[in-house]
Design an enzyme around this catalytic site. Structure first.
Site, mmCIF file in Angstrom:
data_model
loop_
_atom_site.group_PDB
_atom_site.id
_atom_site.type_symbol
_atom_site.label_atom_id
_atom_site.label_comp_id
_atom_site.label_asym_id
_atom_site.label_seq_id
_atom_site.Cartn_x
_atom_site.Cartn_y
_atom_site.Cartn_z
ATOM 1 N N GLY A 172 -7.868 23.135 4.931
ATOM 2 C CA GLY A 172 -7.691 21.749 5.168
ATOM 3 C C GLY A 172 -8.912 20.709 4.657
ATOM 4 O O GLY A 172 -8.721 19.834 3.741
ATOM 5 N N ASP A 173 -10.010 21.259 4.774
ATOM 6 C CA ASP A 173 -11.289 20.717 4.240
ATOM 7 C C ASP A 173 -11.072 20.543 2.707
ATOM 8 O O ASP A 173 -11.646 19.735 2.161
ATOM 9 C CB ASP A 173 -12.457 21.199 4.770
ATOM 10 N N ALA A 174 -10.760 21.693 2.137
ATOM 11 C CA ALA A 174 -10.576 21.914 0.757
ATOM 12 C C ALA A 174 -9.974 20.919 0.174
ATOM 13 O O ALA A 174 -10.160 20.155 -0.802
ATOM 14 C CB ALA A 174 -10.396 23.271 0.260
#
Length: 464
Positions: A176-178
């Site tokens: 999700g961070d990516a």
């Protein structure tokens, strides 16, 4: 004659005060594209340096592939930001850059004096990139958020992307961070274009929750018209836009828009021309009323051949189809290798690892040949601070570790150790301790006794 530009962002300087994955991934992309990125860590280091241990990866200075993915191709500076001199050094670094990127919570940044309003007063043209879990307003604004909680769980993806009755899935760490990092990088570059035309700086921000809503756009809209999630695996909206298990236990995915066309092609392939005009199944509106009859027929046929056999046969019908693969196979996937979606990096141990690359290509620039390792905390501190006027002695004073405990009195300081919320877990010699400085960082404290001095290794750094 002007010097030829070798990379698209050559000449751009970025200072990052980032941890974990989202913000570091933004600046990793900028670094790949030619920006000089200076990553500032406190003297204890970014916590992401040791997260790889949870993923069965080495976490040494020489080999830390998990940390390397969002942090390759950067320069590393270590500063004690609780010290006024350390704060002053960071202010000078920010003043030498066009972009400052951070994911520290704004309350902590305000206490340190690095909030947007403070930086804007000092540097009106600064592009200030910030990242939060839930945005700046509302009841959850002050909450911390990892991608597993604020992106996957809060959005419903963790539950509703699966099928009814399944356990909520857990995406790989940082996925999700990516996604957030990619959209935040786009905003950063838009701000840069504007700044170079107008001279005006700006705050650029994004959040895990906001990004999860954007990426779930189809579900956010369609559920307001009655579309339901999670899906029932036995009653798909389109049976030829679904997954099927094959004779070898592997699965395939078919992606079809025109159901009627796919029905005729695939059932001819099955050798069932007698079913081509079956009015229960040959149109999408009809089959949706007879899925209890149709799905067992489909599943039965797909069980007669292996996944790869079916993929080749169905692809020959000009129908979009693909194998459902496994994460472990991506490093050796010939398509990934041919397109340099992964790049081999060899570590001093001799281990060669296929490392993911930033999936953007420029015909005019070579942005994938460099994959510089990360090294130790503060590896480039002296050189980077030297460029803004610091001497070697001044740099050493800025990066000196705090002397919290000392001499034979260290064991009498157990109350202070407890106050620091760590535990003494063992005694080792200096030699043993220095050989495995990271191996104990998730465990608390090791006291190393050489008969003369005692050292304490906390989960974040060294004290003496």
């Amino acid at each position: 004659m002007a010097e030829e530009r070798k990379l698209p962002l050559q000449g751009l300087k970025v200072v990052e005060l980032g941890t974990h994955f989202a913000v570091p991934s933004v600046t990793r992309m900028l670094a790949d594209w030619g920006a000089e990125v200076i990553k500032v860590e406190n003297v204890k280091g970014d916590a992401w340096r040791i997260v790889g241990r949870n993923q069965k990866c080495p976490i040494t200075d020489e080999e830390n592939p998990f940390f390397m993915v969002p942090n390759a191709n950067k320069k590393f500076v270590a500063l004690n930001l609780k010290d006024p001199d350390g704060k002053e050094a960071l202010i000078k670094l920010i003043g030498s850059a066009e972009i400052f990127a951070t994911n520290m919570r704004m309350g902590a940044l305000t206490k340190l004096g690095f909030d947007y309003d403070s930086m804007k007063k000092l540097y009106p043209g600064l592009i200030y990139v910030h990242f939060t879990g839930y945005g700046y307003k509302g009841p959850d604004a002050a909450k911390p958020g990892f991608d597993s909680v604020a992106f996957w769980a809060r959005s419903g993806s963790m539950m509703d992307w699966g099928t009814e009755g399944n356990f909520p899935f857990l995406a790989p760490t940082g996925a999700g961070d990516a996604m957030v990092g990619s959209i935040l990088c786009a905003g950063t570059l838009a701000a840069l274009i504007s700044k170079r035309e107008t001279g005006q700086g700006t705050l650029v921000s994004s959040s895990l929750m906001g990004s999860s809503i954007w990426y779930n756009n189809a579900a956010v809209v369609s559920t307001q018209y009655g579309n339901k999630f999670p899906k029932d695996k036995d009653h798909p909206a389109n049976p030829f836009g679904w997954q099927y298990e094959c004779s070898d236990g592997e699965w395939l995915m078919i992606g079809v828009v025109d159901y009627a066309d796919a029905y005729r092609k695939i059932f001819h392939l099955f050798g069932r021309d007698d079913m081509l005009d079956d009015e229960r199944f040959n149109t999408i509106s009809a089959v949706q009323q007879h899925l209890d009859e149709f799905m067992p027929i489909l599943r039965g046929y797909f069980k007669t051949k292996t996944r790869d056999e079916w993929v080749d046969l169905i692809a020959g019908l000009n129908i979009v189809v693909g194998k459902i693969g496994h994460l472990k196979d991506l490093a050796t996937d010939e398509q990934a290798i041919a397109n340099e979606f992964v790049q081999d990096v060899e570590f001093p141990s001799g281990k060669k690892v296929a490392m993911p690359t930033v999936p953007i290509e420029f015909s005019a620039y070579d942005t994938k040949s460099k994959y510089e390792k990360t090294g130790e905390i503060g590896r480039d501190t002296e050189a980077v601070l030297g460029e803004v006027g610091y001497t070697k002695e001044q740099v050493e004073a800025l990066t000196e570790l705090p002397q919290l405990f000392g001499g034979p009195e260290v064991l009498k300081k157990a109350d202070k150790i407890k106050e620091a919320m760590v535990t003494v877990i063992g005694v080792k010699s200096d030699e043993d301790w220095f050989q495995t400085p990271y191996e104990s960082q998730m465990s608390g404290v090791i006291v190393a006794d050489n008969g003369q001095e005692l050292y304490v290794l906390t989960q974040y750094g060294i004290v003496k």
